[in-house]
Write a protein that holds these residues in place. Structure first.
Motif, PDB file in Angstrom:
ATOM      1  N   THR A 432      54.445  33.680  42.772  1.00 32.19           N
ATOM      2  CA  THR A 432      53.193  33.562  43.521  1.00 32.19           C
ATOM      3  C   THR A 432      53.278  34.298  44.861  1.00 32.19           C
ATOM      4  OG1 THR A 432      53.963  31.415  44.336  1.00 32.19           O
ATOM      5  CG2 THR A 432      52.520  31.418  42.413  1.00 32.19           C
ATOM      6  N   ASP A 433      52.165  34.314  45.594  1.00 33.53           N
ATOM      7  CA  ASP A 433      52.036  35.212  46.748  1.00 33.53           C
ATOM      8  C   ASP A 433      51.656  34.469  48.024  1.00 33.53           C
ATOM      9  OD1 ASP A 433      49.464  34.491  46.100  1.00 33.53           O
ATOM     10  OD2 ASP A 433      48.641  36.508  46.186  1.00 33.53           O
ATOM     11  N   ASN A 434      52.343  33.391  48.323  1.00 32.65           N
ATOM     12  CA  ASN A 434      51.896  32.523  49.407  1.00 32.65           C
ATOM     13  C   ASN A 434      52.663  32.657  50.717  1.00 32.65           C
ATOM     14  OD1 ASN A 434      49.912  31.214  47.733  1.00 32.65           O
ATOM     15  ND2 ASN A 434      51.625  30.220  46.701  1.00 32.65           N
ATOM     16  N   GLU A 435      53.785  33.361  50.721  1.00 30.39           N
ATOM     17  CA  GLU A 435      54.532  33.478  51.969  1.00 30.39           C
ATOM     18  C   GLU A 435      54.017  34.660  52.789  1.00 30.39           C
ATOM     19  OE1 GLU A 435      59.078  32.538  53.087  1.00 30.39           O
ATOM     20  OE2 GLU A 435      58.805  34.352  51.920  1.00 30.39           O
ATOM     21  N   LYS A 436      54.119  34.546  54.107  1.00 32.92           N
ATOM     22  CA  LYS A 436      53.677  35.622  54.995  1.00 32.92           C
ATOM     23  C   LYS A 436      54.518  36.882  54.800  1.00 32.92           C
ATOM     24  CE  LYS A 436      51.896  32.932  58.937  1.00 32.92           C
ATOM     25  NZ  LYS A 436      52.242  31.545  58.569  1.00 32.92           N
ATOM     26  N   CYS A 437      53.871  38.038  54.883  1.00 33.63           N
ATOM     27  CA  CYS A 437      54.553  39.327  54.921  1.00 33.63           C
ATOM     28  C   CYS A 437      53.968  40.137  56.068  1.00 33.63           C
ATOM     29  CB  CYS A 437      54.360  40.105  53.614  1.00 33.63           C
ATOM     30  SG  CYS A 437      55.612  39.775  52.364  1.00 33.63           S
ATOM     31  N   ALA A 438      54.807  40.594  56.986  1.00 36.05           N
ATOM     32  CA  ALA A 438      54.362  41.375  58.133  1.00 36.05           C
ATOM     33  C   ALA A 438      54.928  42.786  58.060  1.00 36.05           C
ATOM     34  CB  ALA A 438      54.792  40.697  59.428  1.00 36.05           C
ATOM     35  N   LEU A 439      54.354  43.674  58.867  1.00 34.45           N
ATOM     36  CA  LEU A 439      54.754  45.073  58.872  1.00 34.45           C
ATOM     37  C   LEU A 439      56.220  45.238  59.239  1.00 34.45           C
ATOM     38  CD1 LEU A 439      53.792  48.014  58.592  1.00 34.45           C
ATOM     39  CD2 LEU A 439      53.179  47.967  61.020  1.00 34.45           C
ATOM     40  N   ASP A 440      56.714  44.405  60.159  1.00 31.77           N
ATOM     41  CA  ASP A 440      58.106  44.504  60.592  1.00 31.77           C
ATOM     42  C   ASP A 440      59.001  43.499  59.881  1.00 31.77           C
ATOM     43  OD1 ASP A 440      57.021  42.262  61.696  1.00 31.77           O
ATOM     44  OD2 ASP A 440      57.785  42.606  63.726  1.00 31.77           O
ATOM     45  N   ASP A 441      58.551  42.969  58.734  1.00 28.77           N
ATOM     46  CA  ASP A 441      59.292  41.946  58.006  1.00 28.77           C
ATOM     47  C   ASP A 441      60.594  42.522  57.470  1.00 28.77           C
ATOM     48  OD1 ASP A 441      59.958  39.699  56.260  1.00 28.77           O
ATOM     49  OD2 ASP A 441      57.842  39.164  56.445  1.00 28.77           O
ATOM     50  N   ASN A 442      61.664  41.717  57.506  1.00 27.08           N
ATOM     51  CA  ASN A 442      62.939  42.195  56.961  1.00 27.08           C
ATOM     52  C   ASN A 442      63.101  41.878  55.481  1.00 27.08           C
ATOM     53  OD1 ASN A 442      63.350  39.458  57.034  1.00 27.08           O
ATOM     54  ND2 ASN A 442      65.021  39.508  58.533  1.00 27.08           N
ATOM     55  N   SER A 474      48.563  44.735  45.445  1.00 23.62           N
ATOM     56  CA  SER A 474      47.667  45.437  44.520  1.00 23.62           C
ATOM     57  C   SER A 474      46.730  44.495  43.785  1.00 23.62           C
ATOM     58  CB  SER A 474      48.494  46.213  43.487  1.00 23.62           C
ATOM     59  OG  SER A 474      49.248  45.325  42.689  1.00 23.62           O
ATOM     60  N   TYR A 475      46.798  43.199  44.089  1.00 29.68           N
ATOM     61  CA  TYR A 475      46.011  42.221  43.347  1.00 29.68           C
ATOM     62  C   TYR A 475      44.675  41.931  44.031  1.00 29.68           C
ATOM     63  CZ  TYR A 475      50.078  41.138  40.466  1.00 29.68           C
ATOM     64  OH  TYR A 475      51.131  41.214  39.592  1.00 29.68           O
ATOM     65  N   ILE A 476      43.725  41.489  43.230  1.00 33.27           N
ATOM     66  CA  ILE A 476      42.440  41.024  43.713  1.00 33.27           C
ATOM     67  C   ILE A 476      42.407  39.506  43.635  1.00 33.27           C
ATOM     68  CG2 ILE A 476      39.937  41.062  43.362  1.00 33.27           C
ATOM     69  CD1 ILE A 476      41.074  43.692  44.358  1.00 33.27           C
ATOM     70  N   PHE A 547      46.831  30.931  35.866  1.00 35.60           N
ATOM     71  CA  PHE A 547      47.512  31.305  34.622  1.00 35.60           C
ATOM     72  C   PHE A 547      48.211  32.652  34.784  1.00 35.60           C
ATOM     73  CE2 PHE A 547      47.374  34.032  30.864  1.00 35.60           C
ATOM     74  CZ  PHE A 547      48.043  33.280  29.932  1.00 35.60           C
ATOM     75  N   GLU A 548      49.368  32.770  34.135  1.00 40.84           N
ATOM     76  CA  GLU A 548      50.066  34.046  33.968  1.00 40.84           C
ATOM     77  C   GLU A 548      50.796  34.010  32.626  1.00 40.84           C
ATOM     78  OE1 GLU A 548      49.742  36.532  35.902  1.00 40.84           O
ATOM     79  OE2 GLU A 548      49.684  35.950  38.016  1.00 40.84           O
ATOM     80  N   LEU A 573      54.841  39.431  39.754  1.00 42.55           N
ATOM     81  CA  LEU A 573      55.690  39.143  40.900  1.00 42.55           C
ATOM     82  C   LEU A 573      54.831  39.211  42.155  1.00 42.55           C
ATOM     83  CD1 LEU A 573      58.876  41.243  39.998  1.00 42.55           C
ATOM     84  CD2 LEU A 573      58.484  38.816  39.607  1.00 42.55           C
ATOM     85  N   VAL A 574      54.916  38.195  42.998  1.00 45.58           N
ATOM     86  CA  VAL A 574      54.050  38.092  44.181  1.00 45.58           C
ATOM     87  C   VAL A 574      52.606  38.314  43.733  1.00 45.58           C
ATOM     88  CG1 VAL A 574      53.790  38.736  46.603  1.00 45.58           C
ATOM     89  CG2 VAL A 574      55.967  39.081  45.470  1.00 45.58           C
ATOM     90  N   SER A 575      52.198  37.515  42.764  1.00 46.35           N
ATOM     91  CA  SER A 575      50.918  37.706  42.081  1.00 46.35           C
ATOM     92  C   SER A 575      49.844  36.777  42.622  1.00 46.35           C
ATOM     93  CB  SER A 575      51.099  37.433  40.584  1.00 46.35           C
ATOM     94  OG  SER A 575      49.853  37.333  39.934  1.00 46.35           O
ATOM     95  N   ALA A 576      48.606  37.258  42.563  1.00 43.86           N
ATOM     96  CA  ALA A 576      47.457  36.433  42.950  1.00 43.86           C
ATOM     97  C   ALA A 576      47.082  35.447  41.859  1.00 43.86           C
ATOM     98  CB  ALA A 576      46.262  37.331  43.259  1.00 43.86           C
ATOM     99  N   GLY A 577      47.582  35.658  40.641  1.00 54.35           N
ATOM    100  CA  GLY A 577      47.257  34.760  39.543  1.00 54.35           C
ATOM    101  C   GLY A 577      45.832  34.923  39.047  1.00 54.35           C
ATOM    102  N   GLN A 578      45.537  34.267  37.930  1.00 51.28           N
ATOM    103  CA  GLN A 578      44.222  34.323  37.300  1.00 51.28           C
ATOM    104  C   GLN A 578      43.716  32.898  37.117  1.00 51.28           C
ATOM    105  OE1 GLN A 578      44.587  37.814  34.156  1.00 51.28           O
ATOM    106  NE2 GLN A 578      46.514  36.717  34.357  1.00 51.28           N
ATOM    107  N   ILE A 579      42.563  32.608  37.676  1.00 45.84           N
ATOM    108  CA  ILE A 579      42.048  31.244  37.717  1.00 45.84           C
ATOM    109  C   ILE A 579      41.555  30.818  36.335  1.00 45.84           C
ATOM    110  CG2 ILE A 579      40.310  29.719  38.733  1.00 45.84           C
ATOM    111  CD1 ILE A 579      40.429  31.392  41.246  1.00 45.84           C
TER     112      ILE A 579
END
Length: 886
Positions: A432-442, A474-476, A547-548, A573-579
């Protein structure tokens, strides 16, 4: 020069493809067909570029033209245009389920037999105590999970002696936790309350004589170890190892047990290469191949002295990590060889809710990791919270697998000085895709996403001029139809999955979970969205069910050294999933379609894949028109394939409301009977705001849907202790719903059914085993449940306690049910019997049951073998003929 032109062309092609092709159409395209179309367009464009712009040193399309100025909060930084489609997961060629036994032997004679008088556990069949007077009866057990091996072995007693020469049985195995250190204390159910003075280990008990005797194995005991120090009531302590919520899966002779533990000694369980950097600020360690940042120091959550539901005051509690252990059954001597436990995660996030499955390809498991630690919960439902059902911001679902050929394989470490270690499960990946990702993320995956799909820069609301960045993917997002931004404001929990074997030789992981919507805009100055704990707007808060699906072998392509591996692996991977839950009319504006509050997903699968010709699996979930939901209904969606496009309309309904009844606001416990018409299958959740549902259960048997759930016609009265909650069934048989049936039939106002189980007969394997009990009986089902009642109806402040275990049987697919019978070690006593788990033999004549027994210390008499704390086994044998003979 040409490389710059080519890359710009590809960017523009992706952009125009997203304009010319509707996103839904692209989801339905086969991946290979889409890629072929794209290659043709690219080839033509490249030729054109060579002819027209080969001499130019600039890209044919100005990057300035690609600046995104239109989204809320975006300041207009230069960023690439992301693809506006969601790639398929490589499930081409799958048609139906694999069948290896089309001519299974079938019997229907269970209806001719009544259960015997000896089925209750009067013979004192305990699974956790070595003997009747063992000290273990002063230590609570929990999370019993029974399994029955598919293979058979010669019947033996727990001491290894052959009991009946020639008798063959399916071995039984039960996993559970048991307190190792601490004084006499009753358990906490599904809650996970930190307490360093009461700590548990992982055990299994094994029976080779259908439950007459049991052999006990210690799988893991870390209670005398510690991996971290915390502050507890003002003092620094070494927090002991403590196991929680074990679960297991069995394939053939191979067993995997998985659990969470507070003992997390390794911050690098996969031995990844490390880089140590020393600066004036200190020393830091990084791992170049730690793609999803699983490595790190064990964290903790600080409850700051709040009171838990059991009355204890809790302080700092370490995060948990995931462990596994493997066992191999020897059918010749009747023993199981257990390997040493292996640490999978590090505790840098708090693990919970492990789910494990198996197939011919291997074992796989999912779990959730909370970045902040287990939430204390609000207890709006029937429980007390503290179970992990509600996660904090950033809680993700993770996945790992172990191929069957690696089950007993060892790591070649080129040394002979120490025993070789087993190959671990695969490096965990983030679904899933719930954690923060920033431009300067390591984090490596964050850097790739920012570099590839761009980012947004926003102003925090309360700090003008302060900017933060958040990466895109890349997900919607199906909730608001926008490109996903990794702002860490949602949380996923309660994952469930199964592995389906297709008739084309694939093993497909079918996966679901629940996730918070969190569309409310935050007003506290973080620049992100808010979880909306205090917001009651159902259109933007609550949860949705996702669902996935993917091929079990998809992780073969995972390469942590490749920054683009997140897009090259044919799985989400790091997916928005499908409701899965469908939009419903807003009760306040029926012309406005919204996603309501959906959660508590279970997946229904075919008991026997050879019967399937219409449904491969289905999703069942609870849905309500409120964000917290005192009123709810149960919904079902069926799938005839293996991916999202396989969800079908059942009786012309996208989603079927199987629990709704005609409103009975004035009904009382003694007059209640279900009132239902087929129109209720189309009911909206708010049409009857009085009813409420819990505990979804579901199976598939050919084209029949076998569903059950706990139901009350008046949530308010049940909450007040004036109306029981009963377990209902609604079976879909012969292409028609039978309608709700009250199975438990409780009428006492203060009483309610608890943790009911809907038990089908297992898949029959008579042609392989020759056991008569392995002839299948598809028409027989059981319901087994516990009861909850007031300790003293005149003193409701004392709360409720579990009473006895009960069961009923149907031999005609739910049309009729036998009278209620009691399954209890001591019927009607002050001893609590609860959390029953059951397995039925294929022929429907034997039901194996395991439950927890608990008695308050004030009344416990350990000289009485029925008293104390323990896990019990009981068997119902339908072996008395009720046929009338001359």
């Amino acid at each position: 020069m040409f490389k710059n032109n080519y890359n710009a062309i590809i960017t523009v092609i992706d952009y125009f493809i997203s304009l010319f092709f509707d996103i839904n159409c692209l989801e339905n395209l086969e991946l290979k067909e889409f890629e072929m179309t794209k290659k043709i367009i690219i080839s033509a464009a490249v030729v054109g570029a060579i002819i027209v712009g080969c001499g130019s040193s600039e890209s044919p399309v100005s990057q300035a033209a690609l600046v995104d100025n239109g989204s809320s909060g975006i300041l207009g930084q230069v960023e690439p245009i992301p693809p506006k489609f969601r790639l398929r997961t490589g499930l081409d060629g799958t048609a139906g389920l694999y069948c290896d036994n089309p001519n299974a032997a079938t019997v229907y004679d269970s209806k001719d037999y009544n259960t015997s008088a000896t089925q209750v556990a009067s013979s004192k069949k305990r699974i956790s105590s070595v003997s009747l007077n063992d000290v273990d009866r002063t230590n609570p057990t929990g999370h019993n999970e029974p399994h029955r091996f598919g293979v058979v072995a010669q019947a033996r007693s727990a001491d290894g002696n052959i009991t009946v020469d020639g008798l063959m049985v399916h071995p039984l195995l039960v996993s559970y936790i048991q307190q190792i250190k601490g004084d006499y204390e009753m358990g906490e159910g599904s809650a996970d309350i930190g307490d360093p003075s009461h700590v548990d280990g992982v055990f299994v008990s094994f029976s080779l004589d259908d439950g007459k005797t049991w052999k006990k194995y210690v799988i893991s005991d870390t209670t005398d170890k510690s991996s971290t120090k915390v502050l507890w009531n003002g003092a620094q302590i070494s927090y002991p190892g403590h196991a929680q919520k074990p679960t297991m899966a069995i394939d053939g002779k191979n067993v995997v047990v998985a659990w969470n533990d507070k003992y997390c000694p390794s911050g690098n369980p996969f031995g990844l290469e490390s880089v140590v950097t020393t600066t004036a600020e200190g020393t830091t360690t990084t791992y170049p191949a730690d793609y999803f940042a699983i490595n790190g120091n064990q964290g903790f959550v600080d409850y700051a002295g709040i009171a838990a539901p059991n009355g204890k005051i809790v302080y700092q509690v370490p995060f948990s990590c995931v462990w596994t252990s493997r066992g191999i059954l020897n059918t010749e001597d009747g023993n199981i060889t257990w390997q040493a436990p292996i640490q999978l995660t590090t505790g840098t996030r708090d693990s919970n809710h492990i789910w494990i499955e198996t197939s011919r390809s291997g074992f796989a498991m999912t779990w959730q990791e909370d970045t902040t630690g287990l939430r204390s919960g609000k207890g709006e439902g029937p429980g007390d919270g503290w179970s992990g059902a509600t996660g904090n911001h950033g809680t993700d679902i993770w996945y790992s697998s172990l191929k069957m050929e690696d089950f007993n394989a060892t790591v070649d470490d080129n040394t002979t000085s120490k025993p070789k270690s087993l190959v671990n499960f695969h490096y965990p990946v983030r679904i899933t895709d719930n954690e923060k990702c920033a431009l300067d993320d390591n984090k490596l995956y964050c850097k790739y996403l920012c570099d590839t799909y761009g980012y947004v820069t926003t102003d925090t609301l309360n700090n003008a001029g302060k900017e933060i960045t958040r990466c895109k993917t890349s997900y919607i997002d199906m909730l608001d139809n926008t490109q996903v931004v990794l702002n860490g404001d949602t949380g996923a929990s309660r994952s469930a999955f199964t592995i389906l074997e297709t008739n084309q030789g694939q093993d497909v992981v079918v996966f679901g979970y629940e996730e918070t919507k969190s569309l409310t805009i935050n007003e506290v100055g973080t620049g992100d969205k808010d979880m909306g704990d205090n917001d009651t707007n159902i259109s933007v808060e609550g949860k949705s069910v996702y669902f996935e699906s993917w091929d079990f072998n998809a992780l073969d392509d995972f390469n942590a050294s490749d920054p683009a591996t997140i897009q090259k692996v044919a799985m989400p991977l790091v997916s928005a999933g499908q409701i899965v839950n469908v939009k419903a009319p807003d009760q306040n504006n029926t012309s406005n379609l919204i996603y309501e509050n959906a959660r508590r997903l279970v997946i229904g699968t075919q008991v026997d894949a050879c019967d399937a010709d219409k449904f491969n699996f289905l999703f069942m979930y609870k849905q309500s028109f409120e964000t917290q939901g005192d009123s709810s209904d149960m919904f079902i969606r069926a799938n005839e394939g293996f991916d999202y496009s396989g969800f079908i309309k059942l009786d012309n309904r996208e989603a079927t409301n199987i629990s709704a009844q005609v409103s009975q606001a004035d009904v009382n416990s003694t007059t209640y009977v279900p009132i239902w018409t087929t129109a209720n299958l189309d009911s909206q959740t708010y049409e009857n705001p009085n009813e409420n549902t819990f505990s979804p259960r579901v199976y598939l048997r050919a084209n029949d849907i076998i569903a059950g759930y706990a139901y009350t016609p008046s949530a308010v009265k049940t909450g007040q202790g004036h109306m029981p909650s009963n377990f209902h069934t609604n079976f879909y048989v012969n292409n028609a719903w039978q309608g709700p049936k009250n199975i438990t039939q409780l009428v006492k106002a203060s009483e309610t059914s608890e943790d009911a189980r809907l038990i089908p007969t297992q898949r029959g394997r008579y042609e392989f085993t020759g056991l008569e009990s392995d002839k299948r009986n598809p028409d027989t089902f059981f319901v087994v449940w516990g009861n909850l009642d007031s300790i003293d109806v005149n003193q409701p402040e004392l709360g409720k306690a579990c009473t006895d275990i009960f069961y009923r049987r149907s031999t005609d697919i739910g049309a009729n049910w036998d009278p209620t019978l009691t399954l209890a070690a001591r019927e009607g006593s002050v001893i609590e019997e609860k959390e029953v788990e059951s397995i039925a033999s294929p022929d429907g004549k034997i039901v194996f049951n395991v439950w927890i027994q608990e008695e308050d210390a004030a009344t416990a008499d350990l000289a009485d073998p029925f008293s104390g704390l323990d896990s019990w086994f009981g068997r119902m044998d339908y072996n008395i003929s009720n046929l009338i003979t001359n």
